[in-house]
Design an enzyme around this catalytic site. Sequence first.
Site, PDB file in Angstrom:
ATOM      1  N   PHE A 139     -31.690   8.482   1.895  1.00  0.00           N
ATOM      2  CA  PHE A 139     -31.560   7.238   2.676  1.00  0.00           C
ATOM      3  C   PHE A 139     -32.898   6.550   2.909  1.00  0.00           C
ATOM      4  CE2 PHE A 139     -27.277   5.931   3.920  1.00  0.00           C
ATOM      5  CZ  PHE A 139     -26.587   6.839   3.133  1.00  0.00           C
ATOM      6  N   LYS A 147       0.837  -1.204   0.000  1.00  0.00           N
ATOM      7  CA  LYS A 147       0.000   0.000   0.000  1.00  0.00           C
ATOM      8  C   LYS A 147       0.869   1.250   0.000  1.00  0.00           C
ATOM      9  CE  LYS A 147      -3.831  -0.639   2.486  1.00  0.00           C
ATOM     10  NZ  LYS A 147      -4.553  -0.726   3.779  1.00  0.00           N
ATOM     11  N   ASN A 159     -24.246   6.601  12.157  1.00  0.00           N
ATOM     12  CA  ASN A 159     -24.378   5.402  11.321  1.00  0.00           C
ATOM     13  C   ASN A 159     -25.589   4.564  11.729  1.00  0.00           C
ATOM     14  OD1 ASN A 159     -22.313   6.076   9.663  1.00  0.00           O
ATOM     15  ND2 ASN A 159     -20.902   4.463  10.305  1.00  0.00           N
ATOM     16  N   ALA A 181     -35.434   1.994  -0.742  1.00  0.00           N
ATOM     17  CA  ALA A 181     -35.696   0.588  -0.400  1.00  0.00           C
ATOM     18  C   ALA A 181     -35.053  -0.295  -1.461  1.00  0.00           C
ATOM     19  CB  ALA A 181     -37.198   0.341  -0.337  1.00  0.00           C
ATOM     20  N   ARG A 221     -18.175   9.431   3.182  1.00  0.00           N
ATOM     21  CA  ARG A 221     -18.820   8.333   2.461  1.00  0.00           C
ATOM     22  C   ARG A 221     -17.877   7.874   1.369  1.00  0.00           C
ATOM     23  NH1 ARG A 221     -23.112  12.091   0.011  1.00  0.00           N
ATOM     24  NH2 ARG A 221     -21.218  13.329   0.105  1.00  0.00           N
ATOM     25  N   THR A 275     -11.302  -0.764  12.450  1.00  0.00           N
ATOM     26  CA  THR A 275     -11.859  -1.442  13.629  1.00  0.00           C
ATOM     27  C   THR A 275     -12.930  -2.417  13.139  1.00  0.00           C
ATOM     28  OG1 THR A 275     -13.418   0.395  13.901  1.00  0.00           O
ATOM     29  CG2 THR A 275     -11.434   0.439  15.269  1.00  0.00           C
ATOM     30  N   ARG A 319     -16.750  -5.286   0.871  1.00  0.00           N
ATOM     31  CA  ARG A 319     -16.975  -5.784   2.227  1.00  0.00           C
ATOM     32  C   ARG A 319     -18.483  -5.851   2.519  1.00  0.00           C
ATOM     33  NH1 ARG A 319     -13.435  -1.748   5.662  1.00  0.00           N
ATOM     34  NH2 ARG A 319     -14.026  -0.394   3.953  1.00  0.00           N
ATOM     35  N   CYS A 378     -18.837  -0.330   6.998  1.00  0.00           N
ATOM     36  CA  CYS A 378     -19.160   0.555   8.127  1.00  0.00           C
ATOM     37  C   CYS A 378     -20.512   0.261   8.769  1.00  0.00           C
ATOM     38  CB  CYS A 378     -19.105   2.007   7.666  1.00  0.00           C
ATOM     39  SG  CYS A 378     -17.499   2.441   6.995  1.00  0.00           S
TER      40      CYS A 378
HETATM   41  C1  UGA Z   1     -21.333   5.311   5.717  1.00  0.00           C
HETATM   42  C2  UGA Z   1     -21.889   6.667   6.179  1.00  0.00           C
HETATM   43  O1  UGA Z   1     -22.849   7.135   5.221  1.00  0.00           O
HETATM   44  C3  UGA Z   1     -20.772   7.692   6.321  1.00  0.00           C
HETATM   45  O2  UGA Z   1     -21.272   8.903   6.811  1.00  0.00           O
HETATM   46  C4  UGA Z   1     -19.736   7.133   7.301  1.00  0.00           C
HETATM   47  O3  UGA Z   1     -18.642   7.996   7.468  1.00  0.00           O
HETATM   48  C5  UGA Z   1     -19.227   5.798   6.787  1.00  0.00           C
HETATM   49  O4  UGA Z   1     -20.327   4.884   6.634  1.00  0.00           O
HETATM   50  C6  UGA Z   1     -18.235   5.273   7.766  1.00  0.00           C
HETATM   51  O5  UGA Z   1     -18.616   4.963   8.896  1.00  0.00           O
HETATM   52  O6  UGA Z   1     -17.040   5.251   7.453  1.00  0.00           O
HETATM   53  P1  UGA Z   1     -20.548   4.324   3.355  1.00  0.00           P
HETATM   54  O7  UGA Z   1     -20.342   3.028   4.070  1.00  0.00           O
HETATM   55  O8  UGA Z   1     -19.488   4.828   2.432  1.00  0.00           O
HETATM   56  O9  UGA Z   1     -20.774   5.504   4.426  1.00  0.00           O
HETATM   57  O10 UGA Z   1     -21.863   4.160   2.503  1.00  0.00           O
HETATM   58  P2  UGA Z   1     -23.337   4.776   2.459  1.00  0.00           P
HETATM   59  O11 UGA Z   1     -23.409   5.755   1.379  1.00  0.00           O
HETATM   60  O12 UGA Z   1     -23.789   5.180   3.825  1.00  0.00           O
HETATM   61  O13 UGA Z   1     -24.169   3.489   2.014  1.00  0.00           O
HETATM   62  C7  UGA Z   1     -24.224   2.331   2.868  1.00  0.00           C
HETATM   63  C8  UGA Z   1     -25.096   1.262   2.266  1.00  0.00           C
HETATM   64  O14 UGA Z   1     -26.455   1.652   2.343  1.00  0.00           O
HETATM   65  C9  UGA Z   1     -24.833   0.940   0.795  1.00  0.00           C
HETATM   66  O15 UGA Z   1     -24.830  -0.473   0.623  1.00  0.00           O
HETATM   67  C10 UGA Z   1     -26.003   1.571   0.076  1.00  0.00           C
HETATM   68  O16 UGA Z   1     -26.318   0.917  -1.122  1.00  0.00           O
HETATM   69  C11 UGA Z   1     -27.106   1.409   1.108  1.00  0.00           C
HETATM   70  N1  UGA Z   1     -28.225   2.366   0.965  1.00  0.00           N
HETATM   71  C12 UGA Z   1     -28.001   3.695   1.046  1.00  0.00           C
HETATM   72  C13 UGA Z   1     -29.502   1.881   0.787  1.00  0.00           C
HETATM   73  O17 UGA Z   1     -29.742   0.659   0.724  1.00  0.00           O
HETATM   74  N2  UGA Z   1     -30.541   2.778   0.664  1.00  0.00           N
HETATM   75  C14 UGA Z   1     -30.340   4.110   0.731  1.00  0.00           C
HETATM   76  O18 UGA Z   1     -31.314   4.854   0.602  1.00  0.00           O
HETATM   77  C15 UGA Z   1     -29.042   4.576   0.913  1.00  0.00           C
END
Ligand code: UGA
Length: 436
Positions: free
Chosen positions: A251, A35, A210, A254, A149, A85, A332, A262
């Site tokens: 968010f 890396k 989260n 569905a 994100r 973590t 993941r 995360c």
């Molecule tokens: C998430 C949080 O949104 C961030 O704010 C946070 O910093 C991050 O985790 C972290 O803890 O590091 P991320 O994992 O990049 O970010 O992804 P998201 O955009 O939150 O999406 C998470 C999951 O939810 C994805 O699989 C997405 O497809 C799903 N999702 C999202 C839905 O099924 N429906 C929605 O309406 C939105």
Amino acid sequence: MRLSVIGCGYLGAVHAAAMASIGHEVVGIDIDPGKVAALSRGEAPFFEPRLPELLEEGVGSGRLAFTTDISAAAGAAVHFVGVGTPQQQSGHAADLSHVDEAFDSLLPHLRPGDVVAGKSTVPVGTAADLAERVATTGATLVWNPEFLREGWAVQDTIDPDRLVVGVPEGDEGERAAGILREVYHPAVAKGTPFIITDFATAELVKVAANAFLATKISFINAMAEIAEVTGADVTLLADAIGHDVRIGRRFLGAGIGFGGGCLPKDIRAFAARAEELGRRESVSFLREVDAINLRRRDRAVQLVIDGLGGSVFGKRVAVLGAAFKPFSDDVRDSPALDAAVRLRGLGADVVVTDPQAIENARRLHPQLTYIADRDEALRDADAVLLVTEWDEYRRQLTPEHAASLTRGRVVVDGRNSYDPKAWRAAGWTYFGMGRP
Ligand code: UGA
């Protein structure tokens, strides 16, 4: 300012590059030589829009360097710790071994007056313990959670919604908060909320955010389950309730549910920590949130089975997407791969495609067949399952074009991304998630 960033994964690599881009002199430190070598060449070890440009610029200007040698942290005014973590091998709690190792290796290089800013997502109570160890060196610990994100990581780091800094009480905490303000000067100057808290609040803000996002997604997926037995359309329902600004439409997508590195592990670690604190019942709803989320994966697989007349055995299924969400190569806990593996286990001939995540997916599930070219993946399929809503599969794929490639006309829209009317008009049997 001189900064060090310990841990160069999604969080650390982006943080290091972003901090260099706003004028700091940054050294990124990671134990993985591969890396570090890639980052030192200015190459991103994972897919993240805008990161390659920032790395190239930072490394090229000499403001950004990477190394495996922790002694390079010496002399930095602020040391960010952003190691992973993950969920423990056995159980739901967070595995803090990387955090412990990072602090063990950093402590001998700290000077009095240094600030150590923890960014990893940790169980509440961790920072207070670490602060005592940091204090023995004369340095000060603050907790500065990260809300980026994937896919938007650079923007979220340089121009976040808010900055949260948990500090110790008294002058020392105030001084450390002042230093963090300097680090984040462009965001602070434009008025980004800068919230100073105690350690426990800062740690909780992260997991609460989260947990809330996961709950919002599972709430709408619970409504999808009800829609499925009543003939209602969850996408219209989400639009309608989303107009209420107190609720908001974001968010409320569905579908097959959330995955990634995360949300799933953070809600489990939160529930595990609450139990340790004797407050199991306070967040027991997170177990439901998790259960609803996992049921959506079962549902998507069941829809493919139903669409193919009760069995997928010997049928070719094209799975559009492997990453846990678009604009990421992260697989993941990806719902896409979970569904693909299950369909293969049921005897389907599964072909997975993704514009960015195939390499990572193959490493995790070498038994699946991967085809990078979307149209080749669709060729001769009996059913199509959309699971990661990349533009290639959503906007840029017409039902007519798909029909010209596939053998069957069954489509399961795991993200409610398609217009059912258009697909039906082109001869497809369309299944959404929580849509009639
Ligand atoms: C998430 C949080 O949104 C961030 O704010 C946070 O910093 C991050 O985790 C972290 O803890 O590091 P991320 O994992 O990049 O970010 O992804 P998201 O955009 O939150 O999406 C998470 C999951 O939810 C994805 O699989 C997405 O497809 C799903 N999702 C999202 C839905 O099924 N429906 C929605 O309406 C939105």
